[in-house]
Design an enzyme around this catalytic site. Structure first.
Site, PDB file in Angstrom:
ATOM      1  N   ARG A 113       3.847 -13.358   7.244  1.00 25.71           N
ATOM      2  CA  ARG A 113       4.656 -14.570   7.000  1.00 25.71           C
ATOM      3  C   ARG A 113       3.827 -15.646   6.301  1.00 25.71           C
ATOM      4  NH1 ARG A 113       7.787 -17.064  11.632  1.00 25.71           N
ATOM      5  NH2 ARG A 113       5.753 -17.171  12.629  1.00 25.71           N
ATOM      6  N   ASP A 136      -4.316 -14.224  16.006  1.00 22.48           N
ATOM      7  CA  ASP A 136      -2.924 -14.547  16.391  1.00 22.48           C
ATOM      8  C   ASP A 136      -2.821 -14.950  17.849  1.00 22.48           C
ATOM      9  OD1 ASP A 136      -1.653 -11.105  16.512  1.00 22.48           O
ATOM     10  OD2 ASP A 136      -3.503 -12.010  17.233  1.00 22.48           O
ATOM     11  N   SER A 187      -4.985 -11.412  12.213  1.00 25.64           N
ATOM     12  CA  SER A 187      -4.961 -10.821  13.561  1.00 25.64           C
ATOM     13  C   SER A 187      -5.754  -9.542  13.670  1.00 25.64           C
ATOM     14  CB  SER A 187      -3.519 -10.599  13.965  1.00 25.64           C
ATOM     15  OG  SER A 187      -2.772 -11.746  13.670  1.00 25.64           O
TER      16      SER A 187
HETATM   17  C1  0WK Z   1       4.188 -13.051  15.988  1.00 23.44           C
HETATM   18  C2  0WK Z   1       2.984 -13.898  15.616  1.00 23.44           C
HETATM   19  C3  0WK Z   1       1.936 -13.091  14.918  1.00 23.44           C
HETATM   20  C4  0WK Z   1       1.574 -11.897  15.749  1.00 23.44           C
HETATM   21  C5  0WK Z   1       2.808 -11.136  16.065  1.00 23.44           C
HETATM   22  C6  0WK Z   1       2.490  -9.988  16.979  1.00 23.44           C
HETATM   23  O1  0WK Z   1       3.390 -14.941  14.798  1.00 23.44           O
HETATM   24  O2  0WK Z   1       0.818 -13.847  14.655  1.00 23.44           O
HETATM   25  O3  0WK Z   1       0.634 -11.121  15.093  1.00 23.44           O
HETATM   26  O4  0WK Z   1       3.755 -11.944  16.722  1.00 23.44           O
HETATM   27  O5  0WK Z   1       3.632  -9.295  17.249  1.00 23.44           O
HETATM   28  P1  0WK Z   1       4.152  -8.084  16.383  1.00 23.44           P
HETATM   29  O6  0WK Z   1       4.778  -8.642  15.195  1.00 23.44           O
HETATM   30  O7  0WK Z   1       2.981  -7.220  16.105  1.00 23.44           O
HETATM   31  O8  0WK Z   1       5.109  -7.422  17.254  1.00 23.44           O
HETATM   32  C1  BGC Z   2      -6.279  -6.943  16.866  1.00 22.01           C
HETATM   33  C2  BGC Z   2      -6.272  -8.344  17.404  1.00 22.01           C
HETATM   34  C3  BGC Z   2      -4.877  -8.897  17.433  1.00 22.01           C
HETATM   35  C4  BGC Z   2      -3.959  -7.952  18.154  1.00 22.01           C
HETATM   36  C5  BGC Z   2      -2.550  -8.432  18.202  1.00 22.01           C
HETATM   37  C6  BGC Z   2      -5.271  -6.116  17.591  1.00 22.01           C
HETATM   38  O1  BGC Z   2      -5.177  -4.877  16.987  1.00 22.01           O
HETATM   39  O2  BGC Z   2      -7.537  -6.365  17.013  1.00 22.01           O
HETATM   40  O3  BGC Z   2      -7.080  -9.152  16.638  1.00 22.01           O
HETATM   41  O4  BGC Z   2      -4.924 -10.096  18.090  1.00 22.01           O
HETATM   42  O5  BGC Z   2      -3.981  -6.700  17.533  1.00 22.01           O
HETATM   43  O6  BGC Z   2      -1.993  -8.557  16.975  1.00 22.01           O
END
Ligand code: 0WK
Ligand code: BGC
Length: 977
Positions: A605, A720, A666
Site C-alpha cells: 500500500r 509492520d 515488514s
Molecule cells: C496490515 C498492515 C501491514 C501488515 C499486514 C499483515 O498494514 O503492515 O504487514 O497487515 O497482514 P497480512 O496482510 O500479511 O495479512
Molecule cells: C517478518 C516480520 C514481519 C512479519 C509480519 C515476518 O515474516 O519477518 O518482519 O513483521 O512477517 O508481517
C-alpha cells in the site's frame, strides 16, 4: 463362524430359557395396494352388508350438516336394527373426515417445526430428537455384531453377521426372553440387570468370540441423545415405568449391568430408537429408506431431516435422522377436537393420564381399550349384548389389540368376534358380532388415518425442506398393526397419505425382521465412525497442545528473548530482538502530512497521511507485488515500488510536494537508525536478490534516482509490528505491543533500555522488533514440530527458517491442513480413500478456506462447496472431518501465538516490578482479523498463560501505514529539535 447346520444342532439345548430362531433376515416389500374392488375397499364402512365411502369424499366433502348427515343418513339406512342410533353416533365419533385429518396434519407440521427450533423445542409436544445418525447404510457395513432389542414384553438378543456385500441378507441368529411384568415396573437396575443376563445367556449359547463385541441397543423410548452411545431417558411409556432411569444415560446403565455380569468384551457402541432401527432395516444400498413408522404397542416415527433445520445439534448440513416421538402429539390439546369420551376414559385409566395422546389413539396398547370402552357405552345404551352379563367388559385390557385385528382382518372376522365375546362370558347375537366388528374397524381405521396424517405431515415437511415439487420416498413400517399383509391398517395408511400429501409418492416397506438388522447396521456404522474417530484423533494428537506444552513454549520464548537482547548472545540468537530506535509511542502532538509505504503483507500500500490536532486523515492505494518482483532482482522490486509511489503521487496530485515518507518494511532488518535498516533475510515468499545485507532505504532511494524522481524523502523505516503498535498507540496510550498474524507473524514491544544489551543507554524504553518468526530455527521447538510441519517447511524457499512463523501464519496454515488431508486420504479416513490429484498441488488449500470452513453454523454444504471447487466430492462425514482438521490447525496456531505473547507480557510485568499489569496489544493481519475464532482463541489462551496480565487487544484499523506516518512525524519533530 461355524456353518449354519452344525451350529444349529449344538446350540439348541432345551435347558437354556428363551426361544431360538435363526433367520436369514430378508425384508418383504409391499407395493401400493392394487385398487380395492369397489365393493370392499378399505375406506368403506360396512354396516350389515351395505358399504359407505368414508374418506373419498374429500376435498369439498365438508363435515357440514350435509356431510355428516349424509354419513349418518347412510349409516342409519343400513343398520336399522334396534338401538342403531347409538351405534351410528359411536361410529360417527370414531370417524374423522378428511378435512379434519388435514387439520391434524397441519397441526403435526407446526409441532414438528416447533420441536426442531432451538427456541421452541422445549415447549413442543413433538420432541424431534436428534439421533446423530446422518447417513443410511451403504451396504458396505461389515462385522459380527450383537444387538439387544427391548420390545414390549420381551428382550430379543441377536447375533448379526454383516458381510458388507450390500447386506441384503445378513446372517441373523436371535433369542427371545420374556420380560416379567415386575421387571417392567421395578427398579431400573433390575431391568438392566435382566437384559444383561439375557446377553450372557445368549452369548453362552453361541460360540461368540472373546474379542471385543460391539453391541447395538434398540431402546424404544424417548431419549435425549447426545451421541450415538450417549442417551438420557426422557420418559417411559407403553407400560414401562422403572424407577431411577429417567434423566440417566441408558447406555451407561446397560454397560454397567453387562460388566457386572462379568462380560467384559461386550461394548455398547450405539443406542437407537426402534424407529431408527426400522429405517435402517428397510434401507439397502440402492433403496435408502428415509422415513420409518412404528405402529406397535406404541407408535412413533423418524425421518432423514435436513441437518440445518435440526437446531438442537451443531451439524448444519447433510441430513440427520430425527426421532419425532410423535406419540406425545396432542399433549398440548391440539387433538382435543377429535378425542372421544372413549379416548378420555382410556387416558384416565392409563398410567400416564394426559400424556402420549396421539399414541393413545394409534398405539396397539390402547386400541383394544378404546374398543372396550365403546362396547361398554353401547351396552349401556342397549345397543349391544342385551341380556348378557357384561361385567367382564369392565376389566382393563380384557380386549387385546391383536383380537381387534383378528376381528377385522381375519378371514371370518364375525366368527372370531363371536369366539372372543363368548370367551368373555358374553352371548353375542349375530348383530352384536357385526356391530363389534364395525367398532373394531372404526377404531383401527381411525388409528390408520391419524397415522397417515402424521406421515403426510412428515412427507410435506421433507418436500418443502428439500424445496421439491414432488417427493418420492421409501417408508419403513414396523409393528403389529401393520404386520398382517394386506392389513386394513396398511391400506388406509397408504391411501389416506396419498390424499393428504398428493405431491408425495410413498413405497411402504415392511421391516420383516423388526429392527435387528437396522440396529446392526447402525452399530456397524457407529463402529466405523468410532474407529475412524480414534484414527483421526491419533493423527491429530501431535497438533493438540496441552497447557504444559504451551507453558514450555512460553518459557522457551522467554529464554530466546533474553539471548536476543544479550549483547554477547544476540548474534546467535534465533529470536533476534532487533532494536527499532522508536523510544516512545505517539503522544498526540504529532502533526504534518506524510507519505507512507506498507510492504510485506498481503497487499503493498502507498498512503498519504495527514496528522493533525483533529486526528488522522489518510488516502491510500493498494498495489500488487508480482511474484516475479518478489523473487527477481532487488532492483526490479524497488523499481516496481517506485512506480507505484509515482503512480500514487500522480493520482493524489502530490508530485509537486516532497513529503516525509515513513516506510513500513515488514522483514527482519538490523535497524541502524530511524531511516536506516539492513535486511537480514527475506521471508514470506520474498527472495529478491541483492537486498539481503543492504540498507533497504538506500535501495529505495537508488530506485528513485533511477526514475529521476526527486519527490522521495524517506525519514523512517519501520517493521509492520512497530507500525501497528504506533498506529494503535495513537488511540490508546497503553498500547506498547504490536502483533502481526497475517501472511507472516511477528511481535514488537516496549523493552526497558537497561535490558537491551545491543544498544547503549540505560534510560527509558525502546521498541524491540522480536522477529519471533524465526523462533525455533535453532531446533528448540523440535518437540512441537509434526511431520506435517516438516513437509510444509521442506517445500518452502527458506526451509529450516521462520519455523515459528510456519506454525502460525496465514502463508502456511492451509498447507499444513492440505498435508493432513492427504495423510487422511492415504489412511482411508477421508473421501473413501480415493486419492485426489488436486490435493497434491502445493498451496491449493488456501488459509482463507479455514476462515470460511470454521465459521460457526456454516452449512457444511459450503464446506462441500469449497471441496467441490477443488474437484473433491465430499460426503457429510468428510466435511465434518475437514472442518475438524482446520480447527485443530488454527487452534494450535492461536495457542502458540498466545504462548509467545505470554512470554512478552510477563517479561514487561517483571521489568516493571508489577504484580498485575494492564497493557494493550495493537494487532493486525488477515488471519487474526478474518478468522472466525483465531483472535478469541489467542485471548483465551493468553489469559490462562499470563493470568497476572490484563491484556487488551486493539485491532489496527488503518494498518501500519498510519504508524509509519506517526514515526515519520516523531522523526521530523526530532529533526527540528
Ligand atoms: C496490515 C498492515 C501491514 C501488515 C499486514 C499483515 O498494514 O503492515 O504487514 O497487515 O497482514 P497480512 O496482510 O500479511 O495479512
Ligand atoms: C517478518 C516480520 C514481519 C512479519 C509480519 C515476518 O515474516 O519477518 O518482519 O513483521 O512477517 O508481517
Amino acid at each position: 463362524m461355524a456353518s449354519p447346520s452344525r451350529r444349529h444342532s449344538r446350540r439348541h439345548s432345551r435347558s437354556q430359557p428363551g426361544r431360538w430362531r435363526e433367520d436369514m433376515g430378508r425384508a418383504r416389500q409391499c407395493q401400493r395396494p392394487s385398487p380395492a374392488a369397489p365393493e370392499d375397499g378399505p375406506h368403506t364402512l360396512v354396516v350389515i352388508g351395505r358399504r359407505f365411502p368414508l374418506y373419498s369424499r374429500l376435498p369439498g366433502g365438508s363435515r357440514d350438516a350435509e356431510g355428516s348427515s349424509s354419513l349418518a343418513h347412510q349409516l342409519g339406512n343400513q343398520d336399522d336394527g334396534p338401538a342403531c342410533a347409538p351405534m351410528q353416533r359411536a361410529l360417527l365419533s370414531l370417524t374423522i373426515p378428511l378435512e379434519m385429518l388435514q387439520l391434524v396434519k397441519s397441526r403435526m407440521m407446526e409441532a414438528m417445526l416447533k420441536g426442531l427450533s432451538r427456541e421452541t423445542h422445549a415447549q413442543s409436544c413433538v420432541q424431534m430428537l436428534p439421533t446423530f445418525i446422518c447417513s443410511t447404510p451403504d451396504g458396505t457395513e461389515k462385522g459380527n455384531l450383537l444387538v439387544v432389542e427391548l420390545c414390549q414384553k420381551h428382550v430379543r438378543t441377536l447375533w448379526v453377521k454383516l458381510l458388507g456385500d450390500g447386506n441384503h441378507s445378513p446372517e441373523i441368529m436371535y433369542k427371545i426372553f420374556d420380560v416379567p411384568e415386575s421387571v417392567m415396573q421395578g427398579k431400573g437396575e433390575e431391568l438392566f440387570g435382566f437384559i444383561a443376563q439375557c446377553v450372557r445367556q445368549f452369548l453362552s449359547g453361541i460360540d461368540s468370540p472373546q474379542t471385543p463385541i460391539p453391541l447395538g441397543f434398540v431402546f424404544p423410548f424417548s431419549c435425549k441423545q447426545k451421541k450415538l452411545d450417549e442417551a438420557e431417558l426422557i420418559s417411559w411409556s407403553k407400560g414401562f415405568c422403572c424407577s431411577d432411569v429417567e434423566g440417566k444415560d441408558v447406555v451407561q446403565l446397560l454397560q454397567k449391568a453387562i460388566n457386572s455380569q462379568e462380560i467384559y468384551n461386550v461394548d455398547v457402541v450405539a443406542l437407537l430408537n426402534d424407529t431408527v432401527g426400522t429405517i435402517m432395516t428397510c434401507s439397502s444400498g440402492d433403496k435408502p429408506c428415509e422415513i420409518a413408522l412404528v405402529v406397535d404397542t406404541g407408535t412413533n416415527s423418524c425421518f432423514m431431516a435436513e441437518a440445518q433445520l435440526v437446531e438442537m445439534v451443531e451439524e448444519t448440513s447433510g441430513r440427520m435422522c430425527v426421532n419425532t416421538e410423535w406419540g406425545s402429539f396432542g399433549e398440548d390439546g391440539s387433538l382435543n377436537d377429535i378425542l372421544t369420551p372413549y379416548d378420555q376414559r382410556v387416558d384416565q385409566e392409563s398410567c400416564d393420564p394426559g400424556l402420549k395422546r396421539f399414541e393413545k389413539l394409534v398405539g396397539g396398547l390402547y386400541l383394544g381399550e378404546i374398543v372396550r370402552h365403546v362396547l361398554i357405552s353401547l351396552t349401556a345404551e342397549k345397543a349391544l349384548f342385551v341380556g348378557s352379563n357384561v361385567t367382564s367388559l369392565r376389566t382393563k385390557d380384557v380386549i387385546r389389540t391383536e383380537q381387534v385385528l383378528d376381528i377385522i382382518d381375519g378371514e371370518d372376522g364375525m366368527e372370531t368376534a363371536r369366539k372372543i365375546l363368548e370367551a368373555l362370558g358374553l352371548s353375542p347375537s349375530e348383530r352384536d358380532c357385526c356391530r363389534v366388528q364395525q367398532v373394531c374397524r372404526a377404531v383401527v381405521s381411525r388409528a390408520a388415518a391419524l397415522c397417515a396424517a402424521g406421515l403426510a405431515a412428515i412427507l410435506t415437511h421433507m418436500r418443502q425442506a428439500r424445496d421439491l415439487d414432488q417427493l418420492s420416498v421409501n417408508v419403513g413400517v414396523e409393528g403389529q398393526l401393520y404386520q398382517r399383509q394386506p392389513s386394513r391398517f396398511g391400506e388406509i395408511l397408504q391411501s389416506v397419505t396419498g390424499l393428504l400429501a398428493p405431491e408425495c409418492t410413498t413405497t411402504l416397506l415392511h421391516a420383516v425382521d423388526g429392527t435387528g438388522r437396522g440396529a446392526a447396521m447402525v452399530t456397524a456404522v457407529a463402529l466405523r465412525l468410532a474407529a475412524q474417530r480414534r484414527e483421526v484423533d491419533q493423527l491429530l494428537a501431535p497438533l493438540r497442545l496441552s497447557y504444559d506444552d504451551l507453558k514450555h513454549v512460553q518459557a522457551l520464548m522467554r529464554q530466546e528473548m533474553e539471548l536476543g537482547l544479550g549483547r554477547d548472545t544476540h548474534a546467535n540468537a534465533c529470536v533476534r530482538m532487533l532494536p527499532t530506535y522508536v523510544c516512545a509511542t505517539p503522544d498526540g502532538k504529532e502533526q504534518g502530512e506524510f507519505l507512507a509505504l506498507d510492504l510485506g503483507g498481503t497487499n503493498f500500500r502507498v498512503l498519504v497521511v495527514h496528522v493533525g490536532k483533529e486526528g488522522i486523515r489518510m488516502a491510500s492505494e493498494i498495489y500488487v507485488i508480482p511474484t516475479t518482483a518478489m523473487t527477481g532482482t532487488g532492483e526490479a522490486l524497488f523499481d516496481h515500488i517506485m512506480e507505484c509511489i509515482i503512480d500514487f503521487q500522480q493520482k493524489q496530485d502530490l508530485m509537486a510536494q516532497v513529503l516525509p515518507l515513513g516506510f513500513t518494511f515488514s522483514f527482519p532488518c538490523q535497524q541502524l537508525g530511524l531511516d536506516k535498516a539492513v535486511l537480514l533475510n527475506w521471508t514470506k515468499g520474498f527472495n529478491a536478490s541483492g537486498c539481503v545485507g543492504e540498507d533497504v532505504v538506500r535501495l529505495l532511494r537508488e530506485a528513485a534516482q533511477r526514475k529521476e524522481h526527486l519527490g522521495l524523502k524517506v525519514v523512517a523505516v519501520i517493521n509492520d509490528t512497530v507500525g501497528t503498535m504506533m498506529s494503535c498507540g495513537y488511540d490508546d496510550p497503553n498500547c506498547e505491543i504490536g502483533l502481526i498474524v497475517g501472511t507472516g507473524s511477528n511481535a514488537c514491544y516496549m523493552e526497558e533500555m537497561r535490558n537491551v544489551g545491543t544498544v547503549e543507554g540505560e534510560q527509558g524504553r525502546m521498541c524491540i522488533n522480536m522477529e519471533w518468526g524465526a523462533f525455533g530455527d535453532n531446533g528448540c521447538l523440535g518437540s512441537i514440530f509434526t511431520t506435517f510441519d516438516e513437509l510444509v517447511d521442506e517445500k518452502t524457499i527458506n526451509a529450516g527458517k521462520q519455523r515459528f512463523e510456519k506454525l502460525i501464519s496465514g502463508m502456511y496454515l492451509g498447507e499444513i491442513v492440505r498435508h493432513i488431508l492427504v495423510a487422511m486420504v492415504e489412511k482411508q479416513l477421508l473421501f473413501h480413500g480415493k486419492p485426489c490429484s488436486s490435493l497434491m498441488e502445493r498451496n491449493i488449500f488456501q488459509t482463507k478456506f479455514l476462515s470460511t470452513i470454521e465459521v460457526d453454523g456454516l452449512a457444511l454444504r459450503q464446506v462441500q462447496g469449497i471441496l467441490q471447487d477443488l474437484g473433491i466430492q465430499a460426503s457429510f462425514e468428510d466435511s465434518v472431518l475437514v472442518r475438524k482438521v482446520c480447527h485443530t490447525v488454527s487452534l494450535r496456531a492461536a495457542q502458540l501465538c498466545a504462548a509467545g505473547l505470554a512470554a512478552v507480557v510477563e517479561k514487561m510485568r517483571e521489568n516493571r516490578g508489577l504484580d498485575k499489569m494492564a497493557v494493550t496489544v495493537g494487532v493486525d493481519g488477515t488471519l487474526y482479523k478474518l478468522h472466525p475464532c483465531f483472535s478469541q482463541n489467542v485471548q483465551e489462551t493468553l489469559r490462562e498463560l499470563a493470568p497476572n496480565c490484563n491484556v487488551t487487544f486493539l485491532q489496527s484499523e488503518d494498518g501500519s501505514g498510519k504508524g509509519a506516518a506517526l514515526v515519520a512525524a516523531v522523526a521530523c519533530r526530532g529533526a527540528e529539535l
